[in-house]
Design an enzyme around this catalytic site. Structure first.
Site, short mmCIF file in Angstrom:
data_model
loop_
_atom_site.label_atom_id
_atom_site.label_comp_id
_atom_site.label_asym_id
_atom_site.label_seq_id
_atom_site.Cartn_x
_atom_site.Cartn_y
_atom_site.Cartn_z
N GLU A 152 0.81 -1.22 0.00
CA GLU A 152 0.00 0.00 0.00
C GLU A 152 0.84 1.27 0.00
O GLU A 152 0.42 2.29 -0.55
CB GLU A 152 -0.95 0.00 1.21
CG GLU A 152 -2.06 -1.04 1.14
CD GLU A 152 -1.68 -2.39 1.71
OE1 GLU A 152 -2.56 -3.27 1.80
OE2 GLU A 152 -0.50 -2.56 2.09
N PHE A 183 -11.93 -7.32 13.25
CA PHE A 183 -10.80 -7.74 12.42
C PHE A 183 -10.45 -6.66 11.40
O PHE A 183 -11.31 -6.16 10.69
CB PHE A 183 -11.15 -9.05 11.71
CG PHE A 183 -10.07 -9.53 10.78
CD1 PHE A 183 -8.85 -9.99 11.27
CD2 PHE A 183 -10.26 -9.54 9.40
CE1 PHE A 183 -7.86 -10.43 10.42
CE2 PHE A 183 -9.26 -9.98 8.54
CZ PHE A 183 -8.06 -10.43 9.06
N GLN A 184 -9.19 -6.30 11.37
CA GLN A 184 -8.65 -5.27 10.48
C GLN A 184 -9.35 -3.92 10.66
O GLN A 184 -9.53 -3.15 9.71
CB GLN A 184 -8.71 -5.72 9.01
CG GLN A 184 -7.72 -6.84 8.72
CD GLN A 184 -7.51 -7.11 7.25
OE1 GLN A 184 -8.39 -6.84 6.43
NE2 GLN A 184 -6.34 -7.63 6.90
N LYS A 209 -17.88 -1.05 5.04
CA LYS A 209 -18.29 -2.06 4.05
C LYS A 209 -19.79 -2.05 3.84
O LYS A 209 -20.26 -2.22 2.71
CB LYS A 209 -17.81 -3.44 4.49
CG LYS A 209 -17.94 -4.50 3.41
CD LYS A 209 -17.22 -5.78 3.78
CE LYS A 209 -17.26 -6.79 2.64
NZ LYS A 209 -16.53 -8.04 2.97
N MET A 253 24.25 9.33 2.63
CA MET A 253 24.11 10.62 3.31
C MET A 253 24.34 10.48 4.81
O MET A 253 24.94 11.35 5.44
CB MET A 253 22.74 11.22 3.03
CG MET A 253 22.61 12.69 3.45
SD MET A 253 23.74 13.78 2.55
CE MET A 253 22.84 14.03 1.03
#
Length: 585
Positions: free
Chosen positions: A52, A114-115, A164, A483
């Protein structure tokens, strides 16, 4: 007649109405209704990324190279949290992006389902605005508002969290033309009195400089055209931040190069010694200003910016002008021309004489080698072989290679340079090159990388091969966190704490594993042929360019120092302005 449709159908219809042609995303349970609608249409292309974070950076690359908002679709919980870095990156660099996230059903919110994650709470500090939509009837209008806010005023990322059950439920679709967006109406025209006052300063200035930033590019091509006209008519020198490269051509006779921590000698000394500093679409970032009480100490300062919160936030200016860069420059040119196109030409000529002496310092020179590839040389040869390509786009990772790319690659037009400026996100370049290549099918897209940064999101090479995206990965491999190692050498007593990796992959074999072409080069005498081989290959390439391991990036303004206290690579600091502001020749 009101259209009735499911929330998932609304999402796709609203995106079509907004002119979206590409979504970067990764499916999951909380967004499956939307993905089902994607499957049943052919107008919008979906690019399946491997992570993602890759989706957000790809959307940034798409947005930066087109000027259109990038669109991201990810699932709830970890899908949303994985997108946080890209949203923060877009917020810092003012990149328009619309992120759609799935959420657990409304009746489960707050139950640690969940999630489930508090996506709106988590992303509030890293978006321009965000919404949790609990009613399907409000979903389409919210999406239209999101695009308006993401692209108006100072651009930035917005997020819509969609439960959802809202995707499954049926509601009334609000057309784009009927969406209520008037509540967000940023000021675009600058105050004419302030513009006139700036014109009066332009007429009298003896040592002026234009300091430009990403706001010029975000304002559109018209802003860059007006800027070029203003520079030509006034004959004032111009410099730019990292984000503003390309708004004025690198080949232009008034160009001083980039300024700031790794800016050019002439740009930094001009900023330090000027008597009129005109900030156009930049935000006085700390990488530019250095220590604040020593920043451009002898100048009057003007600041043109669309974002009121950026004006007088870091540096107090004499003339603040709130407005869109293109609108303000148009009015400024009109006022200046109506007053006779006047400048203090004799003093400007003297100022250029001094700047020419600084330019003669040739601050980007380096000691080349016949044995090992210097990173500067690698980029000089890359520039030589690609500068005339009519459709070249450069992305970068973050580190030394990024600064060398800004120094040694020339950009003639806006939207050709995609890099992470404000947040400095390692792992940005690979997915950004994906987004740019998706947007410009026939473009030459090259990601200039360091091996450490490149490995952070290397999985997006799978996206390249799946979608036949011929982006080239040009890795300056010094086997170090370059760096970090440079700062440890110069500022931390050469104590190299965790600044290299003892286990790197074989990049050629890695390329082959991804279905791409791998090339390795360590001999400067063979570099040209290897670059040509990379460019001629019709597909994705990983180019492992083995470079000098301990090369430092100069010029460099150390922390706590002023623009006239640069390290030049020869253990000296350079001072060219005395305490009164007089130029010391």
């Amino acid at each position: 007649m009101t259209k009735t449709m499911t929330g998932a159908q609304m999402v796709i219809q609203a995106l079509k109405d907004q002119g979206v042609d590409t979504i970067f995303g990764y499916p999951g349970g909380a967004v499956l209704p939307i993905y089902d609608e994607i499957f049943q249409q052919n107008d919008i292309k979906h690019i399946l990324v491997r992570h993602e974070q890759g989706a957000t950076h790809a959307a940034e690359g798409y947005a930066r190279s087109t000027g259109k908002p990038g669109v991201v679709l990810v699932t709830s919980g970890p899908g949303a949290t994985n997108a946080v870095t890209g949203m923060t990156d877009a917020l810092m660099d003012s990149i328009p992006m619309v992120v759609l996230t799935g959420q657990v059903p409304t009746f489960m919110i707050g139950s640690d389902a969940f999630q489930e994650a508090d996506t709106v709470g988590i992303t509030r500090p890293c978006t321009k605005h965000n919404w949790l939509v609990k009613e399907t009837d409000k979903l389409s209008e919210t999406i239209h508002q999101a695009f308006h806010i993401a692209t108006s005023g100072r651009p930035g990322p917005v997020l819509i969290d969609i439960p959802k059950d809202v995707q499954f439920a049926t509601g009334a679709y609000t057309e784009k033309t009927k969406a209520k967006i008037s509540h967000y109406n940023p000021q675009t025209r600058g105050d004419i009195n302030a513009i006139t006052e700036l014109v009066e300063m332009i007429e009298k200035a003896e040592r002026p400089v234009f300091y430009t930033g990403g706001g010029v590019i975000n304002s559109g091509n018209k802003a860059s055209q007006l800027l070029r006209e203003l520079v030509k008519e006034t004959n004032f020198p111009i410099t730019s931040t990292l984000m503003g490269l390309g708004s004025y051509p690198a080949s232009g006779k008034n160009w001083l190069g980039m300024l700031g921590m790794h800016g050019t000698y002439e740009a930094n000394l001009s900023m330090h010694g000027c008597d009129l500093l005109i900030n156009i679409g930049a935000r006085f970032d700390d990488r530019i200003t250095g220590v604040l009480d020593k920043f451009s100490p002898h100048s009057k300062k003007a600041h043109i910016d669309i974002d009121a919160s950026s004006i007088n936030k870091v540096i107090t200016v004499d003339i603040p002008i709130l407005g869109d860069v293109a609108c303000v420059l148009e009015d400024l040119l009109n006022v200046w021309k109506s007053r006779g196109n006047k400048t203090n030409s004799s003093k400007i000529k003297e100022w250029w004489s001094q700047i020419n002496q600084w330019q003669a310092r040739n601050c980007l020179s380096y000691k080349n080698s016949d044995i090992v590839i210097k990173p500067q040389y690698a980029l000089e040869r890359l520039e030589y072989h690609t500068k005339d390509h009519p459709n070249r786009f450069i992305t970068t990772e973050v580190g030394q290679h990024q600064m060398w790319a800004a120094q040694y690659l020339g950009f003639e037009d806006p939207h050709r340079w995609m890099t992470s400026g404000g947040l400095g996100t390692m792992g940005y370049g690979v997915p950004a090159s994906v987004g740019v290549q998706v947007a410009h099918k026939d473009g030459l897209v090259i990601n200039v990388a360091g091996e450490a940064s490149w490995l952070m999101n290397m999985q997006e090479m799978g996206t390249c091969t799946q979608y036949n995206l011929p982006a080239k990965q040009f890795i300056l491999n010094n086997e170090r966190l370059g760096m970090v190692r440079q700062w440890q050498e110069l500022l931390h007593g050469e104590r190299y704490s965790s600044s290299w990796s003892e286990s790197l992959p074989d990049f050629v074999k890695l390329a082959e594993a991804f279905g791409a072409k791998g090339i390795q080069c360590s001999d400067p005498n063979k570099l040209d042929d290897a670059i040509i081989e990379m460019l001629e290959y019709n597909g994705p390439v990983i180019f492992d360019c083995l470079v000098e391991k301990h090369e430092n990036c100069f010029p460099m303004i150390p922390s706590g120092k002023a623009h006239n206290e640069m390290l030049m690579g020869d253990d000296t600091t350079e001072g060219a302005i005395d305490s009164s502001g007089a130029v010391m020749v």
